[in-house]
Motif scaffolding. Structure first.
Motif, PDB file in Angstrom:
ATOM      1  N   THR A   1       0.848  -1.196   0.000  1.00  0.00           N
ATOM      2  CA  THR A   1       0.000   0.000   0.000  1.00  0.00           C
ATOM      3  C   THR A   1       0.881   1.243   0.000  1.00  0.00           C
ATOM      4  O   THR A   1       1.749   1.401   0.858  1.00  0.00           O
ATOM      5  CB  THR A   1      -0.923   0.020   1.230  1.00  0.00           C
ATOM      6  OG1 THR A   1      -1.693  -1.191   1.239  1.00  0.00           O
ATOM      7  CG2 THR A   1      -1.867   1.205   1.168  1.00  0.00           C
ATOM      8  N   VAL A   2       0.617   2.120  -0.963  1.00  0.00           N
ATOM      9  CA  VAL A   2       1.389   3.353  -1.107  1.00  0.00           C
ATOM     10  C   VAL A   2       0.489   4.537  -0.781  1.00  0.00           C
ATOM     11  O   VAL A   2      -0.569   4.714  -1.401  1.00  0.00           O
ATOM     12  CB  VAL A   2       1.947   3.504  -2.531  1.00  0.00           C
ATOM     13  CG1 VAL A   2       2.735   4.816  -2.652  1.00  0.00           C
ATOM     14  CG2 VAL A   2       2.814   2.313  -2.897  1.00  0.00           C
ATOM     15  N   TYR A   3       0.892   5.316   0.175  1.00  0.00           N
ATOM     16  CA  TYR A   3       0.198   6.561   0.492  1.00  0.00           C
ATOM     17  C   TYR A   3       0.963   7.666  -0.221  1.00  0.00           C
ATOM     18  O   TYR A   3       2.064   8.044   0.176  1.00  0.00           O
ATOM     19  CB  TYR A   3       0.136   6.759   2.009  1.00  0.00           C
ATOM     20  CG  TYR A   3      -0.656   5.638   2.653  1.00  0.00           C
ATOM     21  CD1 TYR A   3      -2.045   5.695   2.698  1.00  0.00           C
ATOM     22  CD2 TYR A   3      -0.012   4.496   3.140  1.00  0.00           C
ATOM     23  CE1 TYR A   3      -2.783   4.643   3.234  1.00  0.00           C
ATOM     24  CE2 TYR A   3      -0.746   3.445   3.678  1.00  0.00           C
ATOM     25  CZ  TYR A   3      -2.131   3.525   3.719  1.00  0.00           C
ATOM     26  OH  TYR A   3      -2.863   2.484   4.234  1.00  0.00           O
TER      27      TYR A   3
ATOM     28  N   PRO B   1       1.147  -3.773   6.874  1.00  0.00           N
ATOM     29  CA  PRO B   1       2.474  -4.347   7.108  1.00  0.00           C
ATOM     30  C   PRO B   1       3.478  -4.073   5.995  1.00  0.00           C
ATOM     31  O   PRO B   1       4.686  -4.185   6.204  1.00  0.00           O
ATOM     32  CB  PRO B   1       2.200  -5.849   7.240  1.00  0.00           C
ATOM     33  CG  PRO B   1       0.898  -6.060   6.521  1.00  0.00           C
ATOM     34  CD  PRO B   1       0.107  -4.803   6.717  1.00  0.00           C
ATOM     35  N   ASN B   2       2.986  -3.735   4.801  1.00  0.00           N
ATOM     36  CA  ASN B   2       3.880  -3.432   3.677  1.00  0.00           C
ATOM     37  C   ASN B   2       3.451  -2.101   3.076  1.00  0.00           C
ATOM     38  O   ASN B   2       2.946  -2.031   1.959  1.00  0.00           O
ATOM     39  CB  ASN B   2       3.826  -4.553   2.637  1.00  0.00           C
ATOM     40  CG  ASN B   2       4.870  -4.386   1.555  1.00  0.00           C
ATOM     41  OD1 ASN B   2       5.876  -3.689   1.735  1.00  0.00           O
ATOM     42  ND2 ASN B   2       4.635  -5.008   0.410  1.00  0.00           N
ATOM     43  N   ALA B   3       3.638  -1.043   3.851  1.00  0.00           N
ATOM     44  CA  ALA B   3       3.155   0.288   3.469  1.00  0.00           C
ATOM     45  C   ALA B   3       4.325   1.241   3.265  1.00  0.00           C
ATOM     46  O   ALA B   3       5.409   1.075   3.856  1.00  0.00           O
ATOM     47  CB  ALA B   3       2.217   0.840   4.538  1.00  0.00           C
ATOM     48  N   TYR B   4       4.053   2.272   2.443  1.00  0.00           N
ATOM     49  CA  TYR B   4       5.069   3.277   2.142  1.00  0.00           C
ATOM     50  C   TYR B   4       4.392   4.642   2.011  1.00  0.00           C
ATOM     51  O   TYR B   4       3.272   4.739   1.494  1.00  0.00           O
ATOM     52  CB  TYR B   4       5.792   2.958   0.819  1.00  0.00           C
ATOM     53  CG  TYR B   4       6.422   1.592   0.799  1.00  0.00           C
ATOM     54  CD1 TYR B   4       7.746   1.409   1.179  1.00  0.00           C
ATOM     55  CD2 TYR B   4       5.672   0.468   0.424  1.00  0.00           C
ATOM     56  CE1 TYR B   4       8.325   0.135   1.165  1.00  0.00           C
ATOM     57  CE2 TYR B   4       6.229  -0.796   0.409  1.00  0.00           C
ATOM     58  CZ  TYR B   4       7.561  -0.956   0.784  1.00  0.00           C
ATOM     59  OH  TYR B   4       8.119  -2.209   0.779  1.00  0.00           O
ATOM     60  N   LEU B   5       5.090   5.663   2.439  1.00  0.00           N
ATOM     61  CA  LEU B   5       4.673   7.038   2.204  1.00  0.00           C
ATOM     62  C   LEU B   5       5.637   7.663   1.208  1.00  0.00           C
ATOM     63  O   LEU B   5       6.847   7.713   1.451  1.00  0.00           O
ATOM     64  CB  LEU B   5       4.684   7.841   3.507  1.00  0.00           C
ATOM     65  CG  LEU B   5       4.468   9.362   3.343  1.00  0.00           C
ATOM     66  CD1 LEU B   5       3.069   9.660   2.812  1.00  0.00           C
ATOM     67  CD2 LEU B   5       4.719  10.089   4.656  1.00  0.00           C
ATOM     68  N   ILE B   6       5.086   8.119   0.080  1.00  0.00           N
ATOM     69  CA  ILE B   6       5.890   8.853  -0.901  1.00  0.00           C
ATOM     70  C   ILE B   6       5.476  10.312  -0.845  1.00  0.00           C
ATOM     71  O   ILE B   6       4.326  10.660  -1.142  1.00  0.00           O
ATOM     72  CB  ILE B   6       5.713   8.280  -2.318  1.00  0.00           C
ATOM     73  CG1 ILE B   6       6.261   6.851  -2.387  1.00  0.00           C
ATOM     74  CG2 ILE B   6       6.407   9.175  -3.344  1.00  0.00           C
ATOM     75  CD1 ILE B   6       6.116   6.195  -3.752  1.00  0.00           C
TER      76      ILE B   6
ATOM     77  N   PRO C   1       9.323   3.753   4.308  1.00  0.00           N
ATOM     78  CA  PRO C   1       8.556   2.543   4.640  1.00  0.00           C
ATOM     79  C   PRO C   1       7.840   2.682   5.971  1.00  0.00           C
ATOM     80  O   PRO C   1       8.271   3.425   6.860  1.00  0.00           O
ATOM     81  CB  PRO C   1       9.628   1.450   4.698  1.00  0.00           C
ATOM     82  CG  PRO C   1      10.898   2.182   5.003  1.00  0.00           C
ATOM     83  CD  PRO C   1      10.778   3.527   4.359  1.00  0.00           C
ATOM     84  N   GLY C   2       6.734   1.954   6.115  1.00  0.00           N
ATOM     85  CA  GLY C   2       5.948   1.987   7.345  1.00  0.00           C
ATOM     86  C   GLY C   2       4.637   2.718   7.138  1.00  0.00           C
ATOM     87  O   GLY C   2       4.512   3.596   6.277  1.00  0.00           O
ATOM     88  N   ASP C   3       3.644   2.355   7.915  1.00  0.00           N
ATOM     89  CA  ASP C   3       2.315   2.964   7.796  1.00  0.00           C
ATOM     90  C   ASP C   3       2.334   4.357   8.421  1.00  0.00           C
ATOM     91  O   ASP C   3       2.545   4.502   9.632  1.00  0.00           O
ATOM     92  CB  ASP C   3       1.276   2.090   8.504  1.00  0.00           C
ATOM     93  CG  ASP C   3      -0.148   2.480   8.149  1.00  0.00           C
ATOM     94  OD1 ASP C   3      -0.415   3.689   8.002  1.00  0.00           O
ATOM     95  OD2 ASP C   3      -0.992   1.580   8.014  1.00  0.00           O
TER      96      ASP C   3
END
Length: 499
Positions: free
Chosen positions: A35-37, A177-182, A189-191
């Motif tokens: 999941t990409v935020y 558990p597999n999140a990223y903030l761009i 990495p991380g929620d």
């Protein structure tokens, strides 16, 4: 070879409930999810994607080797970024599917921009079906809820019956558990939700009202015949989500219920209040409507921790509310509702107004001022402009009524993001209308009301005084906001001590 993975992308919202529900659905069906935020929200100074941010996204997607990339397109206000992302992903050879409110209402535009598929309305079941079909090499064009380009137009398959039991969907993923903030040219990495002070939750889906500026009723028009206009989660489901939020979000001090209208079905509120007070115990806010404000219900919720009631009024002009906004509450309904809220003893009331739009006149602005003068208790006014949104009923009303030309409307609907948000906050209108706007704003501060009364008979003659005090009041609002937040925190500490 593609892995059994789906990449989900949320735009300008690190909490993004829709994407979090989709992640839950995919993981329950045995899929891996990244999941990409994509970029944080900033309504005052929004910015589209940079070349570096697009590069970071495409590299992340390439590493995950997904069956497809799902984009959550809830609003047209950031469509320029969505277009950038679609172009980058398609250039990298990825399959792209879009969902969300805007995607459901305007599938052709997203397909024309390059998306391979659009999924309409509830996505929990259809996104799993799309993933399974693509992975197995099947033809997704037979799937319910799916749209695709055919012959230069959008072919939209029938929408499957809506799931009436929202508990079937489970809870949204609180900690991906597999999140990223761009954002800001970095991929972290991380929620990004985990350090939040406030958590957003919905206990229902749908809205019973018909506001012309809102997409809800047009989404409802897509429902299969016989569908319920509003669907509710069980109290246990809501509590389970909030308990998980408390475990995962260590700094949590507040809960926002983002339902269009907070559930008010018989028995639900009483069960909720008892469970929330015992199991959660955090201060919370709700949205309500003048037609359904209920004193006993508010007092029950206040005892459970309710500290803020937010209610849309939108205009003090019966003409604007009824004939333009398609809101059918009367000024008497509004007066009753604000009185009930004041008498409930809830710590804070916020009233929402959309003002200084093309339908507005100095006379309708004065009507708003006169209505606000009658609001009792302590409260704040959330005053902003009107954003015309695609596929809402107010758009053809404005064009056909001669308030906006068709060309100007098209430019407005798909203007760059910064321009759209500027319209939301910018105070438009003629000088007289802006004077009434300023007086309305000033009235929310009790110690400024004497000056308003002195100036209201001839606001034009006091234009300089009004403008000066208006600028001072905006600084006062910032200090009041801090006091409000401090009050909420103190109430949380009080609740914790009591518990």
């Amino acid at each position: 070879m593609r892995s059994k993975t789906v990449v989900l992308v949320a735009f300008y919202n690190v909490k993004a409930l829709g994407v979090r529900y989709l992640e839950t659905a995919l993981r329950a069906a045995g899929w891996n999810v990244a999941t990409v935020y994509f970029k944080r929200f900033n309504s005052r100074a929004p910015s589209p994607a940079t070349a570096r941010e697009l590069e970071l996204l495409t590299k992340l997607v390439e590493r995950e080797r997904p069956v497809f990339v799902g984009l959550s397109v809830m609003s047209s206000m950031y469509l320029e970024t969505v277009e950038q992302v679609i172009r980058a992903l398609k250039g990298a050879g990825e399959t792209v599917a879009c969902g969300g409110a805007y995607a459901s209402l305007e599938p052709k535009r997203l397909l024309t921009l390059g998306a391979d598929y659009v999924l309409r309305l509830d996505g929990e079941k259809s996104i799993v079906a799309l993933a399974e079909t693509l992975k197995s090499g099947g033809d997704p064009r037979v799937l319910d809820n799916l749209c695709y380009l055919e012959g230069g137009g959008a072919h939209c398959n029938p929408i499957a019956p809506l799931e009436e039991d929202l508990d079937v969907y489970g809870q949204p993923t609180v900690n991906s558990p597999n999140a990223y903030l761009i954002d800001e040219d970095r991929c972290v990495p991380g929620d990004p939700q985990l350090d939040t002070l406030s958590y957003e939750v919905i206990a229902s889906r749908g809205c019973p009202f018909t506001c012309s500026y809102c997409a809800c009723q047009n989404l409802r028009r897509l429902y299969p015949a016989g569908s319920k206009p509003i669907r509710f989660r069980s109290v246990d489901s809501v509590m389970a989500e909030l308990e998980e939020a408390r475990r995962q979000c260590k700094r949590l001090v507040f809960v926002h219920f983002y339902d269009e209208i907070f559930p008010n079905t018989p028995g639900w509120v009483e069960e909720f209040a008892a469970a929330y007070k015992q199991r959660i115990g955090l201060p919370f806010s709700i949205w309500t409507h003048p037609k359904i404000v209920d004193g006993p219900m508010l007092k029950t919720l206040k005892d459970a921790g309710l500290v803020e009631v937010i209610m849309g009024i939108q205009s003090g002009s019966p003409y604007i509310r009824k004939d333009i906004f398609h809101r059918y509450e009367t000024n008497e309904d509004v007066a009753r509702a604000t009185r009930v809220i004041a008498e409930s003893g809830v710590f804070w009331a916020s009233y929402d107004f959309m003002l200084l739009h093309p339908f507005e006149t100095a006379d309708t602005m004065r009507e708003t001022y006169e209505l606000v003068k009658g609001i009792p208790g302590h409260y704040e006014l959330q005053m902003h402009g009107l954003n015309f949104l695609p596929a809402t009923d107010i758009v053809p009303m404005a064009v056909e009524g001669g308030f906006v030309t068709a060309a100007d409307m098209e430019a407005t609907l798909y203007a760059p993001m910064a321009e759209q948000f500027s319209t939301y906050w910018h105070e438009q209108g003629d000088e007289e209308s802006r004077r009434w706007y300023a007086l309305t704003y000033l009235w929310q501060f009790p110690r400024l009301r004497r000056r308003c009364l002195e100036w209201e008979d001839a606001p034009g003659a006091y234009a300089g005084d009004i403008d000066t005090l208006y600028e001072k009041a905006k600084r006062m609002e910032k200090r009041r906001y801090l006091r409000k937040k401090a009050g909420v925190v103190l109430r949380r500490l009080g609740v914790r001590k009591h518990r």
